[in-house]
Design a protein around this motif. Structure first.
Motif, short mmCIF file in Angstrom:
data_model
loop_
_atom_site.label_atom_id
_atom_site.label_comp_id
_atom_site.label_asym_id
_atom_site.label_seq_id
_atom_site.Cartn_x
_atom_site.Cartn_y
_atom_site.Cartn_z
N SER A 177 -54.89 -23.20 19.29
CA SER A 177 -55.94 -21.51 19.54
C SER A 177 -56.00 -21.60 21.30
CB SER A 177 -57.23 -22.62 19.13
OG SER A 177 -57.60 -23.58 19.11
N THR A 178 -55.84 -22.13 21.96
CA THR A 178 -56.43 -22.02 23.39
C THR A 178 -55.79 -21.15 23.64
OG1 THR A 178 -57.61 -23.28 23.64
CG2 THR A 178 -56.89 -22.37 25.53
N SER A 179 -54.34 -21.74 22.95
CA SER A 179 -52.65 -20.87 23.87
C SER A 179 -52.72 -19.49 22.86
CB SER A 179 -51.22 -21.69 23.24
OG SER A 179 -51.55 -22.89 24.09
N ARG A 180 -53.13 -19.34 22.02
CA ARG A 180 -53.04 -18.78 20.60
C ARG A 180 -53.88 -17.04 21.42
NH1 ARG A 180 -52.57 -18.96 14.46
NH2 ARG A 180 -52.61 -16.74 14.92
N GLY A 181 -54.95 -17.66 21.75
CA GLY A 181 -55.74 -16.67 22.91
C GLY A 181 -55.51 -16.33 23.43
N VAL A 182 -55.29 -16.86 24.72
CA VAL A 182 -54.99 -16.55 25.50
C VAL A 182 -53.83 -15.31 25.44
CG1 VAL A 182 -53.57 -17.95 27.68
CG2 VAL A 182 -55.84 -18.73 27.03
N TYR A 184 -67.66 -27.49 25.35
CA TYR A 184 -66.84 -25.92 25.30
C TYR A 184 -66.65 -25.40 23.96
CZ TYR A 184 -67.27 -26.61 30.43
OH TYR A 184 -66.75 -26.58 31.49
N THR A 185 -67.34 -24.04 23.49
CA THR A 185 -66.49 -23.38 22.52
C THR A 185 -65.04 -22.98 22.68
OG1 THR A 185 -67.27 -20.74 22.99
CG2 THR A 185 -68.64 -21.56 22.14
N LEU A 186 -64.76 -22.44 21.78
CA LEU A 186 -63.45 -21.73 21.65
C LEU A 186 -62.58 -20.71 22.72
CD1 LEU A 186 -59.94 -22.31 21.65
CD2 LEU A 186 -60.34 -21.13 18.95
N ASP A 187 -63.38 -20.03 22.43
CA ASP A 187 -63.67 -18.38 23.22
C ASP A 187 -64.32 -19.00 24.64
OD1 ASP A 187 -63.04 -16.86 21.30
OD2 ASP A 187 -64.86 -16.55 20.24
N GLU A 188 -64.59 -19.65 25.54
CA GLU A 188 -64.92 -19.97 26.86
C GLU A 188 -63.96 -20.46 27.60
OE1 GLU A 188 -69.78 -21.30 26.21
OE2 GLU A 188 -68.37 -22.61 25.73
N VAL A 189 -63.48 -22.01 26.10
CA VAL A 189 -61.76 -22.62 26.69
C VAL A 189 -60.61 -21.44 26.85
CG1 VAL A 189 -60.26 -24.20 26.82
CG2 VAL A 189 -62.56 -24.97 25.79
N ILE A 190 -61.38 -20.11 26.15
CA ILE A 190 -59.84 -19.61 26.63
C ILE A 190 -60.05 -18.12 27.89
CG2 ILE A 190 -58.74 -17.23 25.98
CD1 ILE A 190 -59.15 -18.32 22.50
N GLY A 191 -61.57 -17.95 27.76
CA GLY A 191 -61.80 -17.60 29.24
C GLY A 191 -61.84 -18.37 30.44
N LEU A 192 -61.45 -19.46 30.32
CA LEU A 192 -61.60 -20.53 31.17
C LEU A 192 -60.36 -20.84 32.16
CD1 LEU A 192 -63.57 -23.65 30.70
CD2 LEU A 192 -64.17 -22.43 32.10
N VAL A 193 -59.27 -20.42 31.14
CA VAL A 193 -57.56 -20.88 31.07
C VAL A 193 -57.40 -18.99 31.49
CG1 VAL A 193 -55.65 -20.70 30.28
CG2 VAL A 193 -56.99 -22.59 29.67
N VAL A 194 -58.00 -17.98 31.33
CA VAL A 194 -56.95 -16.52 31.67
C VAL A 194 -58.14 -16.39 32.61
CG1 VAL A 194 -57.66 -14.27 31.00
CG2 VAL A 194 -57.66 -15.57 29.13
N ALA A 195 -59.15 -16.50 33.03
CA ALA A 195 -59.62 -16.43 34.67
C ALA A 195 -59.26 -17.48 35.54
CB ALA A 195 -60.95 -17.72 34.62
N LEU A 196 -57.85 -18.14 35.06
CA LEU A 196 -56.90 -19.25 35.58
C LEU A 196 -55.65 -18.88 35.96
CD1 LEU A 196 -56.56 -22.66 37.41
CD2 LEU A 196 -55.91 -22.87 34.98
N VAL A 197 -55.07 -18.18 35.16
CA VAL A 197 -54.48 -17.15 35.33
C VAL A 197 -54.23 -16.01 36.44
CG1 VAL A 197 -52.34 -16.45 33.74
CG2 VAL A 197 -53.31 -18.19 32.75
N GLU A 198 -55.22 -15.39 35.87
CA GLU A 198 -55.98 -14.78 36.99
C GLU A 198 -55.75 -14.64 38.36
OE1 GLU A 198 -58.31 -11.54 33.75
OE2 GLU A 198 -59.37 -12.54 35.00
N ALA A 199 -56.16 -16.12 38.63
CA ALA A 199 -56.54 -16.51 40.13
C ALA A 199 -55.22 -16.68 40.68
CB ALA A 199 -57.49 -18.07 39.96
N VAL A 200 -54.36 -17.44 40.27
CA VAL A 200 -52.85 -17.96 40.08
C VAL A 200 -52.30 -16.56 39.95
CG1 VAL A 200 -50.74 -18.84 39.04
CG2 VAL A 200 -52.88 -20.31 39.46
N GLU A 201 -52.09 -15.63 39.10
CA GLU A 201 -50.86 -14.29 39.85
C GLU A 201 -52.27 -13.17 40.91
OE1 GLU A 201 -48.13 -12.70 37.10
OE2 GLU A 201 -48.92 -14.90 38.13
N ALA A 202 -53.51 -13.51 41.15
CA ALA A 202 -53.77 -12.40 42.11
C ALA A 202 -53.57 -13.17 43.83
CB ALA A 202 -55.72 -12.83 42.22
N ARG A 203 -53.14 -14.40 43.58
CA ARG A 203 -52.68 -15.34 44.85
C ARG A 203 -50.69 -15.03 45.18
NH1 ARG A 203 -55.67 -19.98 43.58
NH2 ARG A 203 -53.84 -20.58 42.41
N SER A 204 -50.06 -14.77 43.71
CA SER A 204 -48.44 -14.58 43.83
C SER A 204 -48.18 -13.25 44.57
CB SER A 204 -48.15 -15.64 42.73
OG SER A 204 -48.68 -13.98 41.61
#
Ligand SMILES: Nc1ncnc2c1ncn2[C@@H]1O[C@H](COP(=O)(O)OP(=O)(O)OP(=O)(O)O)[C@@H](O)[C@H]1O
Ligand SMILES: Nc1ccn([C@H]2C[C@H](O)[C@@H](COP(=O)(O)O)O2)c(=O)n1
Length: 247
Positions: free
Chosen positions: A44-49, A227-247
């Motif tokens: 569910s997290t992967s599909r949401g992300v 965490y709720t599912l939406d919160e976990v999705i939000g955490l992973v999306v934020a992580l991806v954005e942070a990594v992408e912003a650095r690259s």
């Protein structure tokens, strides 16, 4: 049982829709690897992300389940590693990667629902431990991942399948929380039995010799229990954005 009538097993829930799509901020070659034990929220997290970021989605657990379904269809003894290994090259598997409607076929037959039935769930861990099965599916997984732009979930994605993934996540949750979530999904299944079944699968998946379930080097660990599912999705999306912003 295989085929025949509506499936009694669990049906994947639709992906959450509340997170808005932000595909403009990620590179089209990005690979996000999400691993963790049974019921920790990987699918569910992967599909949401993937939906939020406009990426493809690959459920490698579905591939192992489809291989197991084919073994049962062909009357292969799933506890005979030699027989399973000898049959591993036979079924033709195809995975669809749309996070809004992932699909999987075996020899052209849609098995998306059948692979969630209890007989497949009970047999999938021993089949997944057979080296020939893992080698065959590893090849198929790398073919799909090769083009990038994908969120991939499983047990060994960040450690074996795609260790070079720039974003690796390891999801966990307390066994009681996992059992509660799964029992709710299955419409009130027995909680204790559900927890036992999850833990039994964890034990085999973590204890096998080839590509055992483990937290990959460099992975971000998220304990999803509070965490709720939406919160976990939000955490992973934020992580991806942070990594992408650095690259
Ligand atoms: N953070 C969360 N809070 C509440 N429920 C959740 C959370 N994450 C996932 N769920 C729910 O828990 C159930 C199991 O999640 P999911 O199928 O995504 O786990 P999984 O790790 O992919 O499991 P498996 O490895 O067995 O396929 C689903 O019903 C899902 O909606
Ligand atoms: N990368 C993977 C993915 C899955 N498996 C095995 C182990 C699981 O018990 C089984 C089913 O996966 P699920 O649908 O529960 O995610 O498949 C694996 O060994 N490696």
């Amino acid at each position: 049982m295989l085929g025949g009538g509506p499936p009694a097993g669990r049906v994947l829930p639709p992906p959450p829709t509340r997170t808005s799509r932000r595909q403009d901020i990620v590179s089209s070659t990005l690979v996000v690897a999400i691993d963790g034990p049974s019921g920790s929220g990987k699918s569910s997290t992967s599909r949401g992300v993937a939906a939020a970021l406009g990426l493809r989605y690959l459920d490698t657990g579905a591939m192992f389940r489809a291989m197991t379904w084919a073994m049962l269809r062909d009357r292969v003894d799933v506890h005979d590693a030699g027989a399973v290994g000898a049959h591993a090259a036979t079924p033709r598997l195809t995975s669809g990667t749309d996070p809004d409607g992932p699909t999987i076929t075996v020899d052209g037959e849609d098995v998306s629902a059948a692979i969630r039935l209890p007989d497949v769930t009970a047999a999938v861990s021993p089949v997944s431990a057979v080296p020939e099965v893992r080698a065959r599916l590893l090849e198929l997984q790398r073919e799909v991942i090769g083009d990038g732009g994908i969120v991939v979930e499983g047990r060994d994605i960040g450690s074996v399948v795609w260790p070079q993934a720039p974003v690796k996540v390891y999801l966990t949750a307390d066994p009681s929380a996992r059992a509660l979530r799964r029992a709710a999904e299955e419409g009130g299944a027995d909680l204790a039995a559900t927890e036992q079944s999850l833990l039994a699968r964890d034990k085999i998946d973590s204890g096998r010799a080839t590509a055992p379930l483990t937290m990959p080097a460099g992975a971000h660990h998220i304990d999803t229990t509070p965490y709720t599912l939406d919160e976990v999705i939000g955490l992973v999306v934020a992580l991806v954005e942070a990594v992408e912003a650095r690259s």
